[in-house]
Design an enzyme around this catalytic site. Structure first.
Site, PDB file in Angstrom:
ATOM      1  N   HIS B 264      34.622  38.547  45.053  1.00 19.36           N
ATOM      2  CA  HIS B 264      35.630  39.610  45.109  1.00 19.36           C
ATOM      3  C   HIS B 264      37.114  39.254  45.767  1.00 19.36           C
ATOM      4  O   HIS B 264      37.964  39.292  44.997  1.00 19.36           O
ATOM      5  CB  HIS B 264      35.055  40.713  45.983  1.00 19.36           C
ATOM      6  CG  HIS B 264      35.933  41.958  46.494  1.00 19.36           C
ATOM      7  ND1 HIS B 264      35.998  43.003  45.757  1.00 19.36           N
ATOM      8  CD2 HIS B 264      37.094  42.000  47.238  1.00 19.36           C
ATOM      9  CE1 HIS B 264      36.757  43.866  46.152  1.00 19.36           C
ATOM     10  NE2 HIS B 264      37.544  43.148  47.212  1.00 19.36           N
ATOM     11  N   GLU B 265      36.735  38.330  46.842  1.00 24.24           N
ATOM     12  CA  GLU B 265      38.031  37.820  47.279  1.00 24.24           C
ATOM     13  C   GLU B 265      38.615  36.619  46.341  1.00 24.24           C
ATOM     14  O   GLU B 265      39.957  36.539  46.142  1.00 24.24           O
ATOM     15  CB  GLU B 265      37.918  37.242  48.641  1.00 24.24           C
ATOM     16  CG  GLU B 265      37.427  38.117  49.767  1.00 24.24           C
ATOM     17  CD  GLU B 265      38.214  39.408  49.918  1.00 24.24           C
ATOM     18  OE1 GLU B 265      39.347  39.369  49.988  1.00 24.24           O
ATOM     19  OE2 GLU B 265      37.595  40.403  50.213  1.00 24.24           O
ATOM     20  N   HIS B 268      40.872  38.396  44.065  1.00 28.20           N
ATOM     21  CA  HIS B 268      42.361  38.794  44.636  1.00 28.20           C
ATOM     22  C   HIS B 268      43.186  37.420  44.659  1.00 28.20           C
ATOM     23  O   HIS B 268      44.326  37.690  44.063  1.00 28.20           O
ATOM     24  CB  HIS B 268      42.139  39.265  46.161  1.00 28.20           C
ATOM     25  CG  HIS B 268      41.880  40.737  46.326  1.00 28.20           C
ATOM     26  ND1 HIS B 268      42.459  41.838  45.630  1.00 28.20           N
ATOM     27  CD2 HIS B 268      40.856  41.196  46.923  1.00 28.20           C
ATOM     28  CE1 HIS B 268      41.731  42.748  46.213  1.00 28.20           C
ATOM     29  NE2 HIS B 268      40.724  42.480  46.978  1.00 28.20           N
ATOM     30  N   GLU B 294      42.904  45.466  43.527  1.00 33.00           N
ATOM     31  CA  GLU B 294      41.600  45.852  43.515  1.00 33.00           C
ATOM     32  C   GLU B 294      40.870  45.810  42.179  1.00 33.00           C
ATOM     33  O   GLU B 294      39.788  45.576  42.145  1.00 33.00           O
ATOM     34  CB  GLU B 294      41.155  47.188  44.185  1.00 33.00           C
ATOM     35  CG  GLU B 294      41.258  47.277  45.783  1.00 33.00           C
ATOM     36  CD  GLU B 294      40.296  46.529  46.362  1.00 33.00           C
ATOM     37  OE1 GLU B 294      39.159  46.523  45.892  1.00 33.00           O
ATOM     38  OE2 GLU B 294      40.645  45.606  47.400  1.00 33.00           O
TER      39      GLU B 294
END
Lengths: 499, 499
Positions: B264-265, B268, B294
């Site tokens: 997830h990170e 980003h 997101e």
């Protein structure tokens, strides 16, 4: 008075905030910053350094320093503030005398010279570095000439890294060292080398980090007031009061490296972690006394960490964390951490031959600054001195004159602090044993923190309020002498090597 | 023109340098700073934030913005600079309208409110937080009222976190989602829960870090342009161009947590790492479009990372690094990472029920800002909505209204971005499959970086040059719709749960 003082304190705080940003950027560059972000971070570092420099040379700051130096006001300041005004005024006046253009040129040349040194070291080719070293010598001479036009350049340099120290004192005690060390080393050489092959192997790096943290806690490093990270070379950095950090590096096949770096840097950090909070935002908080600083790191690393008794309470834990040590008998381990033999590289030298590495550099620096030795003759001079002092001759300049970074960025006069640190450490040992009794049972019983507490109380809490000479005088009640260090060496190695 | 532009660029650079210091201090506080250094670092953070705020509201900056906004000058700027002037002027005018005293009060109250929320959450007692929430609601309303006196407060808030977005659009697509999700969840519930006990055990944290780094490299995170550290909650932070960092946290008994946080990170970070360097020091470099941000993190985490084919090329490596996985059959692992069931905590929810967690919060925010719902009725309203949407009712407010930090510091209007991100992600998936074919073989053959490259080219390189609505239009050629996300859900979970 109060108004000037309040304004002065505001100014100091602002200076500290810029310095904190500079420290944090430096810390980050050395521990975390990825390659592609370096340029931008260096630019930001330059920006904040300049802002910080402006604050420390602003007319407003100069006027406040002058005002607070007036005897009737100065007398009303507390001792931390008195030191801040005194050192602040000295540095202010020094920097005022350095032409801005020259200063910028000096800083830029230093940075380039350091890069060229790296390249020359990698290539093992002194000729690449020689013109830059030549330039750094003459520019450094010019730099200190601006700052202190009346004084001998090398004396000013010595004083920059170890306030209050002079070459007459260093000559006296380094000669004392040299005289004592040469016969000791002959005896050690005659005793023969131990077999250390039991330590060979592969040591997991995550486990080495656990050992490091265990040892740091054991000697009194406060993890609530500091942190540890990884970097190319171990160092300690105070970011602010309550945040004193160290770094380490780890070698898979040489676990003693990280172990003793941890204890060494731990000594530096424990010093700064224990400075009395009353000195926050004063000059006493900044320990620029490199000899005194080294006295603490080298005391922890060598006088405590290489004492077999230090390991008695924790050798079992070491074996639990790094199982390879379970097969290394305790006495072999103790021989390994006290293996004395001539070698070329200062940073890898044992505590005894290390002293001669420093004396060599000190003599070189005097040849450069006093005798104006030609730069291209320096490698040969280095090798001759190496042979004279340690009986070995470097095969190339990478293991000779190119090994250290210090001269590449103009840090002449820094080296003596390392040996001064060991010498102060010997004196502190002497005094601790007078007051607390022999170290051996204290260490063997796992009470090392009692020694840390003694150092906290006698030395650390004052930060740089007293310079090293004053600190030694206050703690030991006498002048600096090499005798205690020599007698510690003779006793310890006599027992280990049986002479 | 050139002179104004050069001066403007100088000013921007200075602003960025202060922002870089603020970022680095924040990063440090969350990853490294020891307890005792926090106070001093917060003070320095406050100092640099204030300096940075001064620069972004200075008259000089305002005058340059006005000058460069003149049509004949504006037309000559490149697109990055045009955006910088446009956003800069909007923010400058907004901030000019906020009284300084009110702003300081708002910032201080936010910080206190956040602390009280922490305490209330720990105690599970809404009454401790209620007066602060009440104050934050009215002060936030006042704050945006100053900034945009002509507009509806909640519309301004939505636009702050997702520029160009409005509640009419969100109503439309969230209703679409709700309608599609409720029957899907009934089908999943009817299919029964899988047995996941094979994953139970103790997972070494150092090994989890190795898995994280392997996965980050695998999806295209550039370790030369970023770094990873540990923190309480995972986050991503751009320090400067070339230095985009993420953090992670590790649970010994739940390795999937760190694995999916890393992906997830990573999403980003890959976004910001790939912004075109021409946008350095322009507004496009700062991606304040939370929905678009997101969309990338959730795309990597869910649409790529929870696709069984993603794991085919790396499941062996996972087992080598964390040997416990060697005893988990591949299909059990794939069920575990796609386990859909109603739960109370948003941050632990699966990708399907997650959408309803966000719809709940969006409806709550409308009740607060549009219907002026009384603060003390909010916990009950929360629980009612939870029951309506997910069929479960929190036993206490810690697993209900107190779970998220956002409202405590006034970040109303932020929540919808999470679901908008998933919805954009569904649309991007649709478009990728049109252009590159089905994801499944691309992932199964270990060619995930081709998808990353597509995202780089279509989305990442522009940073925030286009807002989310514009980006979707450019990439997919149509208006925002929830249909692609719903059809992805139906297809995927139909296969997994066999309906």
């Amino acid at each position: 008075m109060n108004q000037t003082l309040d304004k002065f304190k505001e100014h100091l705080k602002k200076m500290r905030q810029y310095e904190q940003a500079v420290c944090l950027l430096n810390w980050d560059l050395q521990t975390m910053a990825p390659k592609k972000g370096v340029e931008s971070k260096l630019e930001t570092l330059g920006f904040f350094s300049t802002e910080s420099f402006k604050l420390s040379t602003s007319e407003e700051y100069g006027a406040m320093l002058q005002e607070l130096s007036r005897p009737e006001l100065f007398a009303q300041l507390d001792e931390g503030m008195q030191l801040t005004v005194k050192r602040g005024l000295r540095d202010y006046q020094r920097f005022q005398r350095v032409p801005q253009d020259f200063y910028t040129d000096y800083v830029t040349t230093s940075a380039r010279s350091e890069k060229m040194w790296e390249e020359a070291k990698r290539a093992g080719d002194f000729s690449l570095f020689s013109p830059w070293l030549d330039k750094m010598i003459s520019m450094t001479r010019q730099y200190v000439g601006y700052m202190e036009p009346e004084k001998d350049a090398y004396e000013v340099l010595l004083d920059m890294y170890e306030e209050g120290m002079d070459s007459a004192t260093i000559d006296r005690i380094f000669d004392e060292m040299k005289e004592g060390l040469l016969p000791l080393l002959s005896k050690i050489a005659a005793a023969g080398m131990p077999d250390l092959s039991a330590l060979e192997g592969h040591y997991d790096i995550d486990a080495q980090k656990k050992v490091q943290n265990m040892l740091l806690s054991y000697i009194g490093f406060d993890f609530d007031g500091g942190a540890v990270a990884e970097s190319e070379h171990p160092f300690t950095m105070g970011i602010c009061h309550g945040d004193i950090r160290t770094t380490n590096h780890y070698l898979e096949d040489a676990p003693l490296s990280a172990i003793f770096s941890a204890i060494h840097e731990g000594g530096h950090a424990i010093f700064e972690q224990n400075i009395d909070p009353v000195f926050v935002n004063t000059a006493a908080e900044q320990v620029n006394l490199m000899g005194l600083h080294e006295s603490q790191s080298r005391f922890f690393e060598n006088i405590l960490g290489r004492n077999p008794n230090f390991w008695k309470p924790v050798y079992g834990q070491l074996g639990e964390l790094l199982p390879q040590f379970q097969t290394v008998p305790f006495d072999v381990f103790c021989r390994a951490i006290n293996d004395v033999r001539p070698s070329f590289i200062r940073t890898e030298a044992d505590e005894v031959t290390y002293c001669l590495h420093i004396i060599l550099r000190y003599e070189m620096e005097k040849a450069i600054f006093r005798d104006h030795a030609a730069t291209d003759t320096l490698p040969e001079l280095w090798n001759d001195k190496m042979e004279e002092l340690l009986g070995i001759r470097p095969a190339n300049d990478a293991e000779g004159i190119l090994q250290d970074m210090h001269w590449s960025d103009g840090s002449f006069g820094y080296f003596p602090s390392y040996l001064l640190g060991s010498i102060y450490g010997g004196m502190f040992l002497n005094q601790i044993e007078k007051e607390l009794g022999s170290l051996d049972p204290i260490l063997a019983e796992g009470r090392v923190k009692e020694i840390t507490a003694w150092l906290n109380k006698k030395i650390h809490r004052y930060g740089s309020l007293y310079n090293s000479r004053q600190a030694v005088q206050r703690v030991c009640g006498c002048e600096i002498s090499a005798a205690p260090l020599l007698s510690y060496f003779n006793k310890k190695y006599g027992e280990i090597y049986g002479f």
